[in-house]
Write an enzyme that holds these catalytic residues in place. Structure first.
Site, PDB file in Angstrom:
ATOM      1  N   GLY A 238       0.766  -1.241   0.000  1.00 43.89           N
ATOM      2  CA  GLY A 238       0.000   0.000   0.000  1.00 43.89           C
ATOM      3  C   GLY A 238       0.796   1.288   0.000  1.00 43.89           C
ATOM      4  N   CYS A 358     -14.018   5.124 -28.442  1.00 42.14           N
ATOM      5  CA  CYS A 358     -15.258   5.886 -28.473  1.00 42.14           C
ATOM      6  C   CYS A 358     -15.972   5.825 -27.123  1.00 42.14           C
ATOM      7  CB  CYS A 358     -16.131   5.314 -29.572  1.00 42.14           C
ATOM      8  SG  CYS A 358     -17.533   6.328 -29.938  1.00 42.14           S
TER       9      CYS A 358
HETATM   10  C1  LIG Z   1      -2.909  -5.328  -3.829  1.00 42.12           C
HETATM   11  C2  LIG Z   1      -2.328  -5.888  -2.583  1.00 42.12           C
HETATM   12  C3  LIG Z   1      -1.032  -5.531  -2.212  1.00 42.12           C
HETATM   13  C4  LIG Z   1      -0.210  -4.522  -2.973  1.00 42.12           C
HETATM   14  O1  LIG Z   1      -0.740  -3.239  -2.918  1.00 42.12           O
HETATM   15  P1  LIG Z   1       0.140  -1.989  -3.409  1.00 42.12           P
HETATM   16  O2  LIG Z   1      -0.710  -0.821  -3.147  1.00 42.12           O
HETATM   17  O3  LIG Z   1       0.406  -2.185  -4.854  1.00 42.12           O
HETATM   18  O4  LIG Z   1       1.380  -1.987  -2.600  1.00 42.12           O
HETATM   19  C5  LIG Z   1      -0.507  -6.134  -1.093  1.00 42.12           C
HETATM   20  N1  LIG Z   1      -1.204  -7.038  -0.356  1.00 42.12           N
HETATM   21  C6  LIG Z   1      -2.469  -7.387  -0.696  1.00 42.12           C
HETATM   22  C7  LIG Z   1      -3.185  -8.368   0.145  1.00 42.12           C
HETATM   23  C8  LIG Z   1      -3.057  -6.819  -1.811  1.00 42.12           C
HETATM   24  O5  LIG Z   1      -4.318  -7.155  -2.130  1.00 42.12           O
END
Ligand SMILES: *Cc1c(COP(=O)(O)O)cnc(C)c1O
Length: 434
Positions: A238, A358
């Site tokens: 994240g 489109c």
């Molecule tokens: C999508 C996801 C991530 C990675 O998220 P980023 O924002 O790209 O770092 C990590 N762990 C889980 C469980 C996810 O679903």
């Protein structure tokens, strides 16, 4: 930091002139910088240097085989979300023994493949899933290591489509019932409780929600350690990146323009805040970053088809579309758009930047101020390395873009542009229509 910058008037990826790549492979084309990915991994590892750390790259952000090989060489595992992703890692010549298998809808076949491939752990999202994993592991005569995903009910304050840690999201199980779920898991004969997992969302640009979530879950993990033999705590991914001013953010002195309070989230600040909270657990810590590792390590090159000057409005029509880079249409996201050839003698223009599809949603930017560019010139969409190619589709029967990897002055086509024949390869006309 990333390795896209102007050398004189020409935009380069590391030591390679992007115009050369556009000339050789056409457009739209994704170009990735191996040096940037390497730096991102190294910086994140360094920021939590005191911990027993395992990075599991969330490969849904970019699952190109070449990148997977690079990550394996850098020593990361993978955060896997499908049987297809497991097979991709194996196809890249890497193994999944330090990787985790996540996702709310794991099928029996996927669980079986993950077990046979020796996955490090399953990140479990529900009790029925736990029962299913136990069942499949029993059938194979093995024991499945698991962590349960805890939903800490923290608002990641990011885009609604990528917020996952609130109690009304489909992800994880609430803290209030987590202890009971762990006790139930421990009683299953083919399950081994190995860890605790959380992930609150994507593209977080401040430390607050991470701190809040870790502060909420750490006491739970500490209590659980007394009754279960835990090996690790995964705090998910994240970590956000800078989309605005993406080109400038590659520069060394870029930080200086921010005051301490406004400074965007960096791996250093992430580690400095979370490291001390995690240290006392004495557990292995897993991170699952996707976007942070590859987002600023990729650009999408696209050629200008037309500059359409409307009444009081300009439209720059480029040869890339929402099928090639879906993020603006899907998440209203911003990508900086810059010319490959910088020419300060040209006036700026204000224009919408649109693709040929489109649909009104096929718009990359509205009222964007750009250096005037004309037909045949190539522009780069910055920070397109994450959730770019992996979300590309064949909408409008458009072949997906080519992909190129750069390392220093070396570069190679790692995935040719998808042909029309490849697009229709599996299709047939039924007998009753012939
Ligand atoms: C999508 C996801 C991530 C990675 O998220 P980023 O924002 O790209 O770092 C990590 N762990 C889980 C469980 C996810 O679903």
């Amino acid at each position: 930091m990333h390795h896209f910058s102007y050398h004189g008037s020409k935009l380069h990826c590391e030591d390679v002139d992007l115009n050369e790549i556009a000339g050789l492979y056409g457009s739209p084309t994704y170009v990735y910088s191996a040096g940037t990915i390497t730096d991102n991994v190294t910086r994140l590892q360094a920021s939590l240097a005191g911990l027993d750390l395992q990075i599991c790259y969330a490969m849904k952000a970019n699952s190109s085989l070449a990148l997977l090989r690079l990550f394996a060489q850098l020593g990361t595992g993978f955060d896997l979300v499908s049987g297809g992703e497991i097979r991709r890692v194996l196809a890249a010549g890497a193994d999944v023994r330090s990787s985790v298998f996540a996702g709310v809808g794991k099928t029996e076949a996927e669980i079986e493949l993950a077990l046979q491939s020796g996955v490090f752990s399953f990140h479990v999202e529900s009790e029925p899933e736990l029962i299913r994993i136990n069942h499949v592991a029993g059938r194979l005569g093995v024991v499945a290591p698991i962590a349960i995903r805890i939903n800490p009910d923290v608002d990641a304050k990011t885009h609604a489509k990528i917020t996952t840690g609130k109690s009304d999201n489909k992800f994880g199980i609430p803290m209030s019932v987590a202890a009971a779920a762990y006790d139930a898991a421990a009683k299953l004969p083919h399950i081994r409780v190995a860890g605790v997992q959380m992930h609150i969302g994507s593209q977080l640009t401040s430390i607050g929600p991470f701190r809040e979530a870790v502060e909420k879950v750490v006491p739970f993990v500490a209590a659980l350690q007394k009754t279960h033999d835990l090996a690790y705590f995964s705090i998910g991914g994240g970590i956000g990146i800078i989309y605005e001013d993406a080109l400038a953010s590659g520069a060394e002195q870029w930080w200086e323009k921010f005051s301490d309070e406004d400074r965007p989230l960096t791996p250093e600040s992430y580690g400095a805040v979370l490291g001390p909270l995690l240290q006392p657990l004495g557990l292995k810590i897993l991170l699952e970053p996707g976007r942070f590792l590859v987002g600023n390590a990729g650009v999408m090159l696209s050629r200008v088809e037309y500059l359409k000057r409307g009444a009081g409005k300009n439209f720059l029509v480029v040869d890339a579309a929402m099928n090639d880079l879906a993020r603006p249409a899907m998440y209203d996201s911003y990508h900086e758009i810059v010319p490959l050839e910088r020419d300060s003698s040209r006036p700026a223009m204000v224009t919408d930047v649109v693709g040929p599809i489109c649909e009104t949603g096929d718009c990359f930017a509205k009222n964007r101020k750009l250096q005037t560019v004309g037909e045949g010139e190539v522009v780069a969409f910055m920070s397109a390395g994450a959730y770019g190619y992996t979300m590309a589709s064949n909408y409008n029967t458009r072949g997906r873009p080519a992909e190129v990897l750069v390392k220093g002055s070396a570069f190679e086509l790692i995935h040719p542009r998808e042909s029309f024949e490849q697009q229709i390869a599996g299709e047939s006309i039924p007998a009753f229509l012939t």
